[in-house]
Motif scaffolding. Structure first.
Motif, short mmCIF file in Angstrom:
data_model
loop_
_atom_site.label_atom_id
_atom_site.label_comp_id
_atom_site.label_asym_id
_atom_site.label_seq_id
_atom_site.Cartn_x
_atom_site.Cartn_y
_atom_site.Cartn_z
N LYS A 1 0.81 -1.21 0.00
CA LYS A 1 0.00 0.00 0.00
C LYS A 1 0.85 1.27 0.00
N SER A 2 1.81 1.31 0.93
CA SER A 2 2.61 2.52 1.04
C SER A 2 3.51 2.68 -0.18
N THR A 3 4.02 1.54 -0.67
CA THR A 3 4.84 1.60 -1.89
C THR A 3 4.01 2.15 -3.04
N ALA B 1 -5.44 8.78 2.19
CA ALA B 1 -5.16 8.26 3.52
C ALA B 1 -4.50 6.90 3.33
N ASP B 2 -3.21 6.80 3.64
CA ASP B 2 -2.52 5.51 3.53
C ASP B 2 -2.64 4.81 4.88
N THR B 3 -3.37 3.71 4.90
CA THR B 3 -3.68 3.09 6.19
C THR B 3 -2.87 1.81 6.41
N ILE C 1 6.81 -1.22 8.61
CA ILE C 1 5.36 -1.35 8.45
C ILE C 1 4.69 -0.02 8.76
N THR C 2 3.44 0.10 8.34
CA THR C 2 2.67 1.29 8.66
C THR C 2 1.92 1.04 9.97
N ILE C 3 1.95 2.02 10.86
CA ILE C 3 1.24 1.89 12.14
C ILE C 3 -0.01 2.76 12.14
N THR D 1 5.40 7.83 3.01
CA THR D 1 4.25 7.93 3.92
C THR D 1 4.56 7.35 5.30
N ASP D 2 5.48 6.39 5.38
CA ASP D 2 5.80 5.84 6.69
C ASP D 2 6.72 6.80 7.42
N GLY D 3 6.13 7.82 8.05
CA GLY D 3 6.91 8.95 8.56
C GLY D 3 7.35 8.81 10.01
MG LIG Z 1 2.10 0.80 4.58
#
Ligand SMILES: [Mg+2]
Ligand SMILES: Nc1nc2c(ncn2[C@@H]2O[C@H](COP(=O)(O)OP(=O)(O)OP(=O)(O)O)[C@@H](O)[C@H]2O)c(=O)[nH]1
Lengths: 421, 301
Positions: free
Chosen positions: A24-26, A94-96, A75-77, A64-66
């Motif tokens: 997703k974030s990629t 919104a990247d979830t 990973i995205t939290i 986005t993974d800031g």
């Molecule tokens: Mg992600």
């Protein structure tokens, strides 16, 4: 870009969903990069941290993974919001997170979007999180879903694999209430079918993701039929110039209002006419959802926060016993017969959970009727009784007047997202 | 049927006004942080709209580092007078004098980090239960993670790994005694949206946003204004350039860009063509990769 075209742009809010590591974030990074929406200093910063970590290529997910923890764990939290515009539309992304532990953040990011991008890893196909997120998207009433079958580069761009996953997704979503569904095979990593058409998948005749985002007909996401104006704040200047002004401020949740309209104020039921619809420096001929305005009435009646101005001949439900679908968002399980605070439009009330009717099995959407314990990430149908009547519409009729949150009164945390049935 | 739709800028304005009214309703003693920068100016502008014809029902708070561009302070004072708002100033100089914080020394000394202490002191001193600000999610990667209603514990800290869910536009401002909220009405605005709005609403802004001749020097390839607050090295001679500022922060850490944009229209053209973010000129963000996240956890805006 010239000023006028920018001012006329449509706004599309979309969110990503799908299981952990599906890309997703990629994908969001790729979308921003290929649409030239990344600034040089941002690119240099992620180039640098990718290098430091020993990655061979620039890791676009870092856009986005800031948070530090996200970068460390890969990973995205929590949801990251990103913004970009093309000459056609302006986008709020919104990247979830995909991890089940952070489902509440996925719900947060999706609750305001009109389009959901759900990723599936081409190697693994449909997994439980794919089902959970697809179901949550449909429950949230997101009108458009784009399924992206990602990592096609790892399955030799196989048409067969894509068709199989597509068939599985079609079978699953046929049981749901989603109006508009699309499928795109892609490689977020390499950019195939994200902004640019892939050379590796000649068999795919459909659109790229970007084309869909720019062209899907979003119409209006708001209800412009049922007039609903929840009062947020009463404006009483008591100034020399406006000694007796009494205006009711709020954001229109549904319908179109005009001066002269015959209205009722709920819950009292008193009727009056709209005198003016004011904004700073003037009055309006009409106002509609989702405008923020201030209304004055012809008659001096008692109106306060939590009340609702509606048309006399089209009124919302006024009930204390209500059934809702609830997404449980807290590690503490729901207490049966428990009491919770509720926020609904501009109203604060309390409620008791009377009954858990059933929970939903995420994988096959069957009802679970023998286990009524609602724990974190569960989705259930429950009946509640509120301390005073709610002025509501069904969620499917109006997202604004049909949604509510449950708050744990001891911790003040938001523990449940409720959609009124 | 007739179609009713708002442009994206109208939709963003409506969202911000909604948030401002929620704050006024849900909190007992909120405040609006006002730096005199463009973002806080548009929030103040929308606060006027939200409560018109009444006055803004909360004070504006300026956390003053003492290291200001004089143009900003002049603007601030005129603006407050014009709209008849109540201004509260929290002074970093006072925090230093009281020994609560220690001033950084050396060439890169900045009072930026000290602001956090003064801000938290001001919040505590005035018992504010909510501080609104003009931070935007598009500014920085840690800010991209922020909720509209952001909960702070009784030390004023932010816990980014455990934020409250925020569903739809239903904001939960409930809290225990001693805790407070930070609220960001223009979370969803971009730099471009802000400029378009300023143009469209004909909002006044401090003159240093527009291109002007100025005495500057170059440090780490950032153009800095010469001021009595910064010590220049021998290798950093003063030169005169036509510049403007994209953000206005503390004068010791806010860089200028070379520009001919002396009108809002020209700024918009420049922003559309820009290849770096506006905070690219802020040396406070460059101290480390997670500089903003760390400062925010500690209570920075
Ligand atoms: Mg992600
Ligand atoms: N080969 C290949 N790898 C990909 C592709 N898309 C993403 N990846 C890799 O998959 C891994 C996970 O990607 P992310 O973008 O962080 O996944 P995510 O879905 O955002 O994960 P969460 O947010 O933690 O749920 C990374 O190592 C990516 O480089 C793709 O199209 N092909």
């Amino acid at each position: 870009m010239d000023t006028n075209s920018y001012l006329d742009m449509e706004l599309l809010r979309f969110s990503t969903a799908g299981s952990v590591d599906d890309g997703k974030s990629t994908l969001i990074g790729r979308l921003l990069y290929d649409s030239k929406s990344i600034f040089q200093d941002q690119y240099e910063a992620i180039e640098e941290s990718s290098k430091r970590k020993g990655d061979e290529t620039v890791n676009l997910a870092l856009l986005t993974d800031g948070l530090r923890a996200e970068r460390e764990q890969g990973i995205t939290i929590d949801v990251a919001y990103r913004y970009f515009a093309t000459p056609k539309r302006k986008f709020i992304i919104a990247d979830t997170p995909g991890h089940i532990q952070y489902t509440r953040n996925m719900v947060t990011g999706s609750s305001t979007s009109n389009l959901s991008i759900i990723l599936v890893d081409a190697r693994h196909g449909v997994v439980e999180q794919t089902c959970r997120h697809t179901f949550i998207s449909s429950l949230l009433g997101i009108p458009h879903v784009v399924f992206c079958v990602n990592k096609m580069d790892l399955v030799d761009y196989s048409e067969e694999k894509f068709e199989k996953i597509k068939a599985d997704l079609e079978a699953f979503s046929s049981k749901l209430d989603v109006q508009d569904i699309h499928f795109v095979p892609m490689s977020a990593l390499n950019g195939d079918n994200v902004v640019n058409k892939s050379d590796n998948m000649d068999w795919y005749q459909g659109s790229t993701l970007m084309y869909l985002l720019e062209n899907i007909h979003i119409g209006s996401d708001y209800n412009h039929i049922d007039c609903r104006f929840p009062i947020q704040y009463v404006v009483r200047p008591k100034s020399e110039k406006y000694p007796d002004y009494r205006g009711y401020a709020g954001r229109i949740a549904g319908g179109v209002f005009k001066p002269g309209d015959e209205v009722a104020v709920l819950p009292s039921g008193f009727t009056s006419k709209i005198k003016t619809i004011d904004v700073m420096g003037g009055s309006l001929e009409e106002a509609f959802a989702p405008m923020s305005v201030t209304m004055t009435l012809e008659d001096d009646i008692d109106v306060s926060r939590g009340d609702m101005i509606v048309r006399e001949n089209n009124q919302p439900n006024v009930q204390q016993d209500i059934d809702i679908m609830i997404c449980w968002l807290n590690d503490k399980k729901m207490v049966s017969r428990g009491k919770y605070a509720i926020k609904h439009t501009s109203n604060d009330v309390r409620c008791i959970v009377k009954e858990v009717k059933y929970k939903i099995n995420i994988n096959n959407l069957h009802r679970i009727e023998d286990d009524k314990e609602v724990t974190m990430n569960d989705i259930a149908r429950i009946s509640i009784r509120t301390t005073k009547p709610l002025l509501y519409d069904k969620y499917t009729r109006n997202r604004g007047t049909g949604s509510l949150i449950l708050i744990d009164e001891s911790t003040n945390e938001t523990v449940g997202a409720g959609m009124i049935i | 049927m007739q179609s009713y739709s708002l442009t994206h800028l109208q939709e963003l304005e409506s969202e911000a006004i909604y948030v401002l009214r929620e704050v006024a309703s849900q909190f007992e003693n909120p405040a609006l942080l006002f730096s005199g920068g463009k973002d806080s100016i548009i929030v103040a502008h929308m606060a006027r709209k939200a409560f018109w014809p009444g006055k803004i029902p909360f004070p504006l708070v300026h956390v003053d580092t003492g290291h200001n561009f004089p143009e900003t302070i002049e603007f601030r004072d005129n603006y407050i007078k014009e709209i008849g708002a109540n201004l509260i100033v929290g002074s970093v100089q006072q925090s230093i004098d009281e020994g609560k914080v220690v001033e950084e020394k050396g060439f890169n000394a900045s009072r930026n980090a000290l602001q956090t202490v003064t801000l938290l002191d001001t919040i505590e001193g005035h018992k504010f239960d909510c501080a609104m600000g003009g931070a935007r999610r598009d500014e920085e990667k840690a800010r991209a993670k922020e909720r509209f209603f952001s909960h702070r514990d009784d030390f004023g800290q932010w816990d980014p790994k455990n934020q409250r869910p925020e569903l739809w536009n239903i904001f939960n401002g409930q809290k225990n005694i001693g805790e407070h909220f930070r609220v960001f009405p223009i979370s969803n605005w971009t730099e471009m949206d802000v400029w378009q709005y300023i143009l469209h609403e004909k909002i006044n802004i401090p003159s240093i946003y527009l291109a002007h001749e100025r005495d500057v020097f170059v440090r780490d390839s950032v153009i800095m204004s010469t001021t009595s607050f910064i010590e220049q090295r021998d290798t950093e001679p003063t030169i005169r350039k036509k510049v403007r500022f994209r953000t206005i922060g503390d004068a010791t850490c806010t860089g200028a860009v070379e520009s001919d944009a002396d009108s809002i229209e020209k700024i918009i053209e420049e922003v559309a063509a820009a290849r770096t973010t506006e905070r690219g000129t802020r040396s406070d963000d460059k101290r480390s990769e997670a500089a903003m996240e760390d400062r925010k956890k500690a209570g920075y805006f």
